[in-house]
Design a protein around this motif. Structure first.
Motif, short mmCIF file in Angstrom:
data_model
loop_
_atom_site.label_atom_id
_atom_site.label_comp_id
_atom_site.label_asym_id
_atom_site.label_seq_id
_atom_site.Cartn_x
_atom_site.Cartn_y
_atom_site.Cartn_z
N GLU A 135 8.22 59.13 8.82
CA GLU A 135 7.03 58.44 8.32
C GLU A 135 5.96 58.40 9.40
O GLU A 135 6.27 58.33 10.59
CB GLU A 135 7.36 56.99 7.91
N MET A 136 4.72 58.45 8.93
CA MET A 136 3.59 58.31 9.85
C MET A 136 2.48 57.54 9.13
O MET A 136 2.41 57.55 7.89
CB MET A 136 3.05 59.67 10.28
N SER A 137 1.64 56.92 9.93
CA SER A 137 0.48 56.22 9.38
C SER A 137 -0.76 56.63 10.17
O SER A 137 -0.68 56.92 11.37
CB SER A 137 0.66 54.70 9.49
N GLN A 176 -5.22 55.84 10.24
CA GLN A 176 -6.37 55.11 9.71
C GLN A 176 -7.25 56.09 8.94
O GLN A 176 -7.42 57.26 9.32
CB GLN A 176 -7.17 54.50 10.88
N GLU A 177 -7.81 55.59 7.86
CA GLU A 177 -8.74 56.40 7.07
C GLU A 177 -9.83 56.95 7.97
O GLU A 177 -10.34 56.24 8.85
CB GLU A 177 -9.33 55.54 5.96
N SER A 208 -9.00 61.86 7.52
CA SER A 208 -7.99 61.46 6.53
C SER A 208 -8.60 60.62 5.41
O SER A 208 -9.43 59.74 5.65
CB SER A 208 -6.87 60.66 7.21
N ALA A 266 -2.49 60.40 1.14
CA ALA A 266 -1.20 59.70 1.20
C ALA A 266 -0.19 60.42 0.32
O ALA A 266 -0.41 60.61 -0.87
CB ALA A 266 -1.36 58.25 0.75
N ARG A 298 6.63 61.20 5.32
CA ARG A 298 5.79 60.38 4.43
C ARG A 298 4.58 59.90 5.22
O ARG A 298 4.72 59.25 6.25
CB ARG A 298 6.57 59.19 3.88
N LEU A 299 3.40 60.24 4.71
CA LEU A 299 2.16 59.88 5.39
C LEU A 299 1.48 58.73 4.65
O LEU A 299 1.23 58.82 3.44
CB LEU A 299 1.21 61.08 5.45
N HIS A 300 1.20 57.66 5.40
CA HIS A 300 0.48 56.51 4.86
C HIS A 300 -0.94 56.53 5.42
O HIS A 300 -1.14 56.79 6.62
CB HIS A 300 1.15 55.20 5.26
N ILE A 301 -1.92 56.26 4.56
CA ILE A 301 -3.30 56.18 4.99
C ILE A 301 -3.73 54.72 4.94
O ILE A 301 -3.67 54.09 3.88
CB ILE A 301 -4.24 57.03 4.09
N LEU A 302 -4.15 54.21 6.07
CA LEU A 302 -4.52 52.79 6.17
C LEU A 302 -6.03 52.64 5.95
O LEU A 302 -6.81 53.28 6.64
CB LEU A 302 -4.13 52.24 7.54
#
Lengths: 115, 115
Positions: A10-12, A14-15, A82, A87, A110-114
């Motif tokens: 997993e990674m996150s 910032q937009e 991003s 996401a 899994r990529l999360h966009i904050l």
């Protein structure tokens, strides 16, 4: 046998920032293809970018680019600027140019966009 | 529109009740393949076919059958489903040779729950 390893489950990010997803692979072959697939919540598999091993130039598709290091057997995906729609689960994949071989997938990141 | 279609998209069944998941492509691809996707395991190939009446086992063929009587169709058959076959299934197709052979087109996925 060929293997594909994605070491980041997993990674996150910032937009609007840039993120790099890593992928390494193991093969004794010299001619092959590498891919990044995106799987959004809809679960459909979407081809993001592909790279032919014989090409030295890194593939680019709009905000997506790869850093292909053949000697190091590394194939990272860089996503610039991003967006929330990025996401998803991202899969790295390997395909031998010998068509008798099957495509080999990594286990995904899994990529999360904050926002 | 070039596409791979799968039906059904969602299926709940009981142990032992035979089922078939259909896959059809309209791109005249020779190569077709079935994958299952499970958390932590990525995508694993079940069976693949390089042309009509030519099928081969992938990594996890146990409990599955396939047939390739026509070029466009590649159904996945579960003769006696068991709960460990609960998964997300993808069909994919590609050309076997020539330009474009390296790109697999995925269907939208079929989510199967075996009770």
């Amino acid at each position: 046998a060929q293997t594909v390893t994605q070491s980041q489950p997993e990674m996150s990010v910032q937009e609007a920032e840039t993120v790099t997803l890593s992928c390494t692979y193991d093969t004794s072959e010299s001619d092959y293809y590498l891919f990044w697939y995106k799987q959004p919540p809809s679960r459909q598999m979407i081809l993001v970018i592909r790279q032919e091993a014989y090409k030295q130039q890194n593939a680019t598709e709009n905000r997506f680019s790869v850093n292909f290091q053949k000697a190091a057997k590394s194939f990272s995906l860089k996503i610039s600027d991003s967006q929330l729609g990025d996401a998803a689960m991202y899969f790295c994949a390997y395909l031998s140019m010998n068509r008798d071989d099957k495509i080999i997938f990594g286990k995904g990141t899994r990529l999360h966009i904050l926002p | 529109e070039a596409q791979v279609t799968q039906n059904p998209r969602y299926l709940i069944t009981v142990t032992g009740k035979k089922l078939t998941v259909t896959c059809s492509q309209n791109m005249n691809h020779e190569y077709m393949s079935w994958y299952r996707q499970d958390p932590g395991l990525g995508l694993r190939q079940i069976y693949y076919s390089m042309n009509v009446e030519v099928t081969d086992k992938g990594d996890v063929p146990e409990g599955y059958k396939v047939s390739r009587k026509e070029k466009r169709n590649f159904p996945l058959i579960l003769e006696s489903p068991s709960p460990n076959q609960t998964s997300l299934y993808f069909c994919a197709s590609s050309y076997l040779a020539g330009a474009g052979k390296e790109t697999q087109y995925f269907g939208p996925g079929t989510r199967l729950l075996v009770l």
